[in-house]
Scaffold this motif. Sequence first.
Motif, mmCIF file in Angstrom:
data_model
loop_
_atom_site.group_PDB
_atom_site.id
_atom_site.type_symbol
_atom_site.label_atom_id
_atom_site.label_comp_id
_atom_site.label_asym_id
_atom_site.label_seq_id
_atom_site.Cartn_x
_atom_site.Cartn_y
_atom_site.Cartn_z
ATOM 1 N N GLN A 8 -19.505 6.730 -9.238
ATOM 2 C CA GLN A 8 -20.947 6.941 -9.396
ATOM 3 C C GLN A 8 -21.321 8.151 -8.543
ATOM 4 O O GLN A 8 -20.592 8.498 -7.601
ATOM 5 C CB GLN A 8 -21.733 5.716 -8.912
ATOM 6 N N ALA A 9 -22.441 8.777 -8.902
ATOM 7 C CA ALA A 9 -22.894 9.929 -8.121
ATOM 8 C C ALA A 9 -23.428 9.452 -6.778
ATOM 9 O O ALA A 9 -23.899 8.314 -6.654
ATOM 10 C CB ALA A 9 -23.986 10.665 -8.890
ATOM 11 N N TYR A 45 -21.489 19.404 -5.809
ATOM 12 C CA TYR A 45 -22.520 19.332 -6.857
ATOM 13 C C TYR A 45 -22.126 18.227 -7.858
ATOM 14 O O TYR A 45 -22.964 17.446 -8.302
ATOM 15 C CB TYR A 45 -22.658 20.645 -7.629
ATOM 16 N N GLU A 48 -22.620 14.782 -6.534
ATOM 17 C CA GLU A 48 -24.045 14.415 -6.516
ATOM 18 C C GLU A 48 -24.624 14.263 -7.926
ATOM 19 O O GLU A 48 -25.837 14.114 -8.083
ATOM 20 C CB GLU A 48 -24.846 15.509 -5.779
ATOM 21 N N GLY A 49 -23.759 14.359 -8.961
ATOM 22 C CA GLY A 49 -24.240 14.186 -10.342
ATOM 23 C C GLY A 49 -24.840 15.450 -10.931
ATOM 24 O O GLY A 49 -25.627 15.388 -11.879
ATOM 25 N N LEU A 50 -24.483 16.619 -10.382
ATOM 26 C CA LEU A 50 -24.914 17.924 -10.898
ATOM 27 C C LEU A 50 -26.430 18.099 -10.904
ATOM 28 O O LEU A 50 -26.981 18.813 -11.743
ATOM 29 C CB LEU A 50 -24.320 18.177 -12.302
ATOM 30 N N LYS A 51 -27.100 17.459 -9.931
ATOM 31 C CA LYS A 51 -28.564 17.588 -9.830
ATOM 32 C C LYS A 51 -28.985 19.036 -9.619
ATOM 33 O O LYS A 51 -30.115 19.411 -9.921
ATOM 34 C CB LYS A 51 -29.066 16.803 -8.606
ATOM 35 N N VAL A 52 -28.069 19.839 -9.051
ATOM 36 C CA VAL A 52 -28.396 21.217 -8.724
ATOM 37 C C VAL A 52 -28.581 22.072 -9.982
ATOM 38 O O VAL A 52 -29.237 23.109 -9.946
ATOM 39 C CB VAL A 52 -27.278 21.808 -7.816
ATOM 40 N N ALA A 55 -31.620 20.976 -15.933
ATOM 41 C CA ALA A 55 -31.315 19.815 -16.777
ATOM 42 C C ALA A 55 -30.685 20.234 -18.104
ATOM 43 O O ALA A 55 -29.744 19.583 -18.590
ATOM 44 C CB ALA A 55 -32.592 19.010 -17.022
ATOM 45 N N ARG A 58 -26.906 20.760 -17.842
ATOM 46 C CA ARG A 58 -26.113 19.708 -17.195
ATOM 47 C C ARG A 58 -25.259 18.951 -18.219
ATOM 48 O O ARG A 58 -25.817 18.384 -19.163
ATOM 49 C CB ARG A 58 -27.081 18.730 -16.539
#
Length: 332
Positions: A8-9, A45, A48-52, A55, A58
Amino acid sequence: MKAIQFHQAGGPEVLRYDEVPVPEIGPGEVLVRVYAAGINPPDWYLREGLKVMPAEMRPALEYPLTPGTDMSGVVEAVAADVTEFAAGDEVFGMLRFPGFDGRTYAEYVAAPASDLARKPAGIDHVQAAGAPMAVLTAWQYLVDLGHDVPSPFTGQVHQSVPITPGMTLLVNGAAGGVGHFAVQLAKWKGARVIAVASGRHEQFLRKLGADEFIDYTTTRAADVAGDVDLVIDTVGGPDSSRFLTVLKHGGTMLPVFFAHYDPDETARLGISVSNIQVRSSGSQLAEIGRLFDEGKLQVGVDSTYPLSEARTAHTRAAQGHIQGKIVLTVVS
Ligand SMILES: NC(=O)c1ccc[n+]([C@@H]2O[C@H](COP(=O)([O-])OP(=O)(O)OC[C@H]3O[C@@H](n4cnc5c(N)ncnc54)[C@H](OP(=O)(O)O)[C@@H]3O)[C@@H](O)[C@H]2O)c1
């Protein structure tokens, strides 16, 4: 084999040291026994679930995931169609980037042969594992893009500005992975280099060839630097345009991370802005490898951690102020 996975992130605590199958190789691939794996920002990144990422850019993520693009190791086996490498060769590379399936935080990795080069004999596996993404980024910005894929951030194909003796380059974030290679490549090309970093890195950067050093914690670059031909900014962020005024008319701004510039302001100042997304390239690493062998390039190693302590390594990365590269050791 052992590999780092996360299901999970989240923060560094999601990284687990798991037992997983040794990967199988497909056509064009090489099975590498990983000796060391380099850590890069895309690794956290991804964690962290590629939040950076915006959207719309992603990709969907399927867990469990193994992070890592960079590694150095020894070839264990090659697919039938691979002729350029053989078992026993020492190799290094950045695997499948752009993409998030390099999976180098592991004891073995299936690597596309086209992403690999022979490890320079003059550097060890830790140094070689630290180099690929950071040095390819600096190389593709400053020396040769090596492909004609437009930047996904601008839709434009980047044209490197040839660095010639006497030019002045300013490197922001100079002590980090990309920055310390940008300093050295610019010096190799004969430029005068102004390095911007926090004060603790001054000696490190002067040893790598920086002619001038600006401690951004005490001094604004715009107050003391000017007439610069090229800025490579590895930090970016909302305040990036503060570097525009150090550039001369006709100069170039190279943002390595997300940055925003007002097109009216850059047009008025006569400044071109260009960026890239780094891409895997075994052939460029082979060319760069010669510079490591000749002692013209060095890898700064911030710190090393055993593979099993990837969590601690990511915790170190989150503290920032990295000097060179953080590397995971797999075989010591
Ligand atoms: N476009 C691409 O394809 C591409 C490729 C690779 C990396 N990147 C991006 O480029 C960035 C840098 O990557 P990296 O691997 O070099 O990261 P890094 O190794 O973490 O280095 C970042 C450096 O910036 C310095 N820094 C932080 N805040 C600063 C500030 N305000 N002013 C000046 N320096 C500052 C840090 O040390 P001090 O604060 O102590 O000086 C550190 O040395 C990341 O955001 C990464 O995602 C983009």
